[in-house]
Motif scaffolding. Structure first.
Motif, mmCIF file in Angstrom:
data_model
loop_
_atom_site.group_PDB
_atom_site.id
_atom_site.type_symbol
_atom_site.label_atom_id
_atom_site.label_comp_id
_atom_site.label_asym_id
_atom_site.label_seq_id
_atom_site.Cartn_x
_atom_site.Cartn_y
_atom_site.Cartn_z
ATOM 1 N N ALA A 16 -74.975 4.254 28.843
ATOM 2 C CA ALA A 16 -75.857 3.091 28.718
ATOM 3 C C ALA A 16 -75.234 1.866 29.376
ATOM 4 C CB ALA A 16 -76.150 2.811 27.244
ATOM 5 N N CYS A 17 -73.925 1.717 29.230
ATOM 6 C CA CYS A 17 -73.234 0.566 29.818
ATOM 7 C C CYS A 17 -73.216 0.675 31.345
ATOM 8 C CB CYS A 17 -71.809 0.485 29.259
ATOM 9 S SG CYS A 17 -70.962 -1.044 29.702
ATOM 10 N N ASP A 64 -56.592 7.242 27.364
ATOM 11 C CA ASP A 64 -56.103 6.160 28.226
ATOM 12 C C ASP A 64 -57.232 5.525 29.031
ATOM 13 O OD1 ASP A 64 -52.978 6.408 28.023
ATOM 14 O OD2 ASP A 64 -53.750 8.433 28.220
ATOM 15 N N TYR A 65 -58.134 6.365 29.556
ATOM 16 C CA TYR A 65 -59.272 5.812 30.298
ATOM 17 C C TYR A 65 -60.131 4.958 29.374
ATOM 18 C CZ TYR A 65 -58.061 9.896 33.226
ATOM 19 O OH TYR A 65 -57.406 10.847 33.951
ATOM 20 N N CYS A 66 -60.341 5.451 28.151
ATOM 21 C CA CYS A 66 -61.190 4.722 27.198
ATOM 22 C C CYS A 66 -60.540 3.408 26.778
ATOM 23 C CB CYS A 66 -61.495 5.590 25.974
ATOM 24 S SG CYS A 66 -62.693 6.907 26.323
ATOM 25 N N ARG A 67 -59.222 3.421 26.612
ATOM 26 C CA ARG A 67 -58.524 2.177 26.237
ATOM 27 C C ARG A 67 -58.712 1.121 27.323
ATOM 28 N NH1 ARG A 67 -53.895 4.340 25.440
ATOM 29 N NH2 ARG A 67 -54.492 4.916 23.337
ATOM 30 N N LEU A 68 -58.556 1.544 28.559
ATOM 31 C CA LEU A 68 -58.707 0.642 29.702
ATOM 32 C C LEU A 68 -60.183 0.217 29.827
ATOM 33 C CD1 LEU A 68 -57.057 -0.611 31.929
ATOM 34 C CD2 LEU A 68 -57.061 1.573 33.142
ATOM 35 N N CYS A 69 -61.076 1.140 29.595
ATOM 36 C CA CYS A 69 -62.508 0.847 29.679
ATOM 37 C C CYS A 69 -62.903 -0.204 28.641
ATOM 38 C CB CYS A 69 -63.322 2.127 29.480
ATOM 39 S SG CYS A 69 -65.072 1.934 29.857
ATOM 40 N N ALA A 70 -62.322 -0.127 27.467
ATOM 41 C CA ALA A 70 -62.619 -1.117 26.422
ATOM 42 C C ALA A 70 -62.248 -2.522 26.897
ATOM 43 C CB ALA A 70 -61.876 -0.768 25.135
ATOM 44 N N GLN A 71 -61.112 -2.623 27.582
ATOM 45 C CA GLN A 71 -60.681 -3.924 28.126
ATOM 46 C C GLN A 71 -61.660 -4.438 29.166
ATOM 47 O OE1 GLN A 71 -56.344 -2.796 29.204
ATOM 48 N NE2 GLN A 71 -56.390 -5.042 29.204
ATOM 49 N N VAL A 72 -62.043 -3.550 30.077
ATOM 50 C CA VAL A 72 -62.965 -3.938 31.153
ATOM 51 C C VAL A 72 -64.307 -4.360 30.554
ATOM 52 C CG1 VAL A 72 -64.148 -3.169 33.252
ATOM 53 C CG2 VAL A 72 -61.830 -2.368 32.777
ATOM 54 N N CYS A 73 -64.785 -3.601 29.587
ATOM 55 C CA CYS A 73 -66.072 -3.903 28.942
ATOM 56 C C CYS A 73 -66.049 -5.254 28.234
ATOM 57 C CB CYS A 73 -66.439 -2.810 27.930
ATOM 58 S SG CYS A 73 -66.989 -1.272 28.695
ATOM 59 N N LYS A 74 -64.932 -5.561 27.563
ATOM 60 C CA LYS A 74 -64.839 -6.856 26.855
ATOM 61 C C LYS A 74 -64.904 -8.002 27.853
ATOM 62 C CE LYS A 74 -62.083 -5.125 23.071
ATOM 63 N NZ LYS A 74 -60.682 -4.836 22.711
ATOM 64 N N TRP A 75 -64.169 -7.854 28.930
ATOM 65 C CA TRP A 75 -64.165 -8.877 29.981
ATOM 66 C C TRP A 75 -65.565 -9.024 30.572
ATOM 67 C CZ3 TRP A 75 -63.883 -7.133 35.464
ATOM 68 C CH2 TRP A 75 -63.883 -8.192 36.374
ATOM 69 N N LYS A 90 -78.582 -8.626 28.251
ATOM 70 C CA LYS A 90 -78.692 -7.208 27.907
ATOM 71 C C LYS A 90 -77.450 -6.436 28.355
ATOM 72 C CE LYS A 90 -82.392 -4.794 28.731
ATOM 73 N NZ LYS A 90 -83.638 -4.283 29.400
ATOM 74 N N CYS A 91 -76.941 -6.805 29.511
ATOM 75 C CA CYS A 91 -75.740 -6.150 30.028
ATOM 76 C C CYS A 91 -74.551 -6.454 29.111
ATOM 77 C CB CYS A 91 -75.472 -6.633 31.458
ATOM 78 S SG CYS A 91 -74.162 -5.712 32.284
ATOM 79 N N ALA A 92 -74.430 -7.708 28.707
ATOM 80 C CA ALA A 92 -73.335 -8.105 27.809
ATOM 81 C C ALA A 92 -73.382 -7.302 26.513
ATOM 82 C CB ALA A 92 -73.415 -9.603 27.514
ATOM 83 N N GLU A 93 -74.565 -7.108 25.997
ATOM 84 C CA GLU A 93 -74.736 -6.349 24.755
ATOM 85 C C GLU A 93 -74.308 -4.879 24.945
ATOM 86 O OE1 GLU A 93 -75.215 -7.482 21.910
ATOM 87 O OE2 GLU A 93 -75.434 -5.562 20.875
ATOM 88 N N ALA A 94 -74.706 -4.280 26.048
ATOM 89 C CA ALA A 94 -74.299 -2.894 26.330
ATOM 90 C C ALA A 94 -72.786 -2.797 26.496
ATOM 91 C CB ALA A 94 -75.001 -2.384 27.588
ATOM 92 N N CYS A 95 -72.191 -3.795 27.110
ATOM 93 C CA CYS A 95 -70.736 -3.822 27.302
ATOM 94 C C CYS A 95 -70.011 -3.932 25.966
ATOM 95 C CB CYS A 95 -70.328 -4.989 28.202
ATOM 96 S SG CYS A 95 -70.798 -4.798 29.925
ATOM 97 N N ARG A 96 -70.540 -4.756 25.079
ATOM 98 C CA ARG A 96 -69.881 -4.919 23.767
ATOM 99 C C ARG A 96 -69.908 -3.627 22.970
ATOM 100 N NH1 ARG A 96 -73.004 -9.568 23.050
ATOM 101 N NH2 ARG A 96 -71.914 -11.339 24.008
ATOM 102 N N LYS A 97 -71.060 -2.963 22.968
ATOM 103 C CA LYS A 97 -71.166 -1.687 22.252
ATOM 104 C C LYS A 97 -70.218 -0.649 22.840
ATOM 105 C CE LYS A 97 -75.941 -1.946 20.579
ATOM 106 N NZ LYS A 97 -77.323 -1.510 20.818
ATOM 107 N N CYS A 98 -70.130 -0.648 24.165
ATOM 108 C CA CYS A 98 -69.272 0.322 24.838
ATOM 109 C C CYS A 98 -67.799 0.022 24.559
ATOM 110 C CB CYS A 98 -69.555 0.308 26.336
ATOM 111 S SG CYS A 98 -68.790 1.680 27.220
#
Lengths: 107, 107, 107, 107
Positions: A16-17, A64-75, A90-98
């Motif tokens: 979704a993100c 490790d990919y997910c940890r890094l992805c969480a950082q990218v998504c928050k940013w 809407k994009c920000a919301e999808a990023c936060r959930k991800c």
């Protein structure tokens, strides 16, 4: 190979993100931006797509990919949230959930 | 599995086109456009990436992907060539080369 | 947006590694394996592809992706090198080169 | 940019097919195969991923990608269905659904 509930949830959040981010890149084309949006969206879509593949194949470095992805998504969420357009919100919301789902997966 | 000379050439043209297109998307962010560039570049990068994978795995439908990719590349080359920016001109050139290589591969 | 020499070199190493890995997955289909090869190759191709995209768009987290990619490539190189098939040996070599280039990029 | 109902449905079918196919590649590693499975799955995952991106960005050639994807999915469904493993049967089912959705999208 079958994924457990939190993996499936994380895969869905990443899918979704990735689509929200890619759609936002297109929606922002030609528009002025005061920050990293939608460049962050292009990057975020790429790492989310990797995470989907990694969880699907039960990859050795999936956490490790997910940890890094969480950082990218928050940013990316912060950048997009600063724009008032509906598509950015809407994009920000999808990023936060991800970010949450990836953080949980990385733990 | 080893690729012949024209497959290798086509893979390289597709890789070069995909990166030129993706770089052009970023270079065009926030700039006004009178046509489909850089949206065409986003699409072109995606089909070029598919073609690289398809030729690498000796895919059953590789010729079909390449035939379609040649069409996308020609369109993208025309759109980018209409913009005077150096990055658009470079992208148009990469698209033209890729269109030729894909056309030859599809034949 | 123009890449410097070490970025270009790293992009090429990642592209070569991604295709060597994907070709090795196909070459190994149906063959018995005593270790993670060719599952590691599937994972390695995915992170290499991400790194290509990240460097192309001058991504904020490019160094982090490359650092992680270097780890994946080293692991994949070790797994493939333990198999005597030519395709596995070639894959291991591409992985080693990519690990070096990504390590340099991450530094 | 907002997708209509059949586009959203097709995106979901392609996402589900891509993950089912990639999971099947991994599940089949080291197993003997009497046909193109799981090589077809690797190809099918790649074109499905392209279709997701194409519909997300409202790509000019989206119908063409979907038409081709429907063909690939039908072929992959037939190959996987010939294997009795649960994972192959599940993959065949995801491919059939995706073929239908892509056919409808291409029309």
């Amino acid at each position: 190979m079958a994924m457990n509930a939190s993996q499936s949830e994380c895969v869905e959040a990443c899918q979704a993100c990735a689509t929200a981010c890619l759609a936002n890149v297109v929606a922002m084309l030609g528009k002025k931006s005061k920050n990293a949006c939608p460049k962050c969206c292009l990057e975020c879509a790429a790492i989310c797509t990797l995470c989907v593949q990694a969880m699907t194949i039960d990859a050795k470095f999936a956490s490790d990919y997910c940890r890094l992805c969480a950082q990218v998504c928050k940013w990316c969420a912060d950048e997009c949230a600063a724009h008032e357009h509906d598509h950015c919100q809407k994009c920000a919301e999808a990023c936060r959930k991800c970010a949450e789902a990836c953080q949980a997966m990385a733990a």
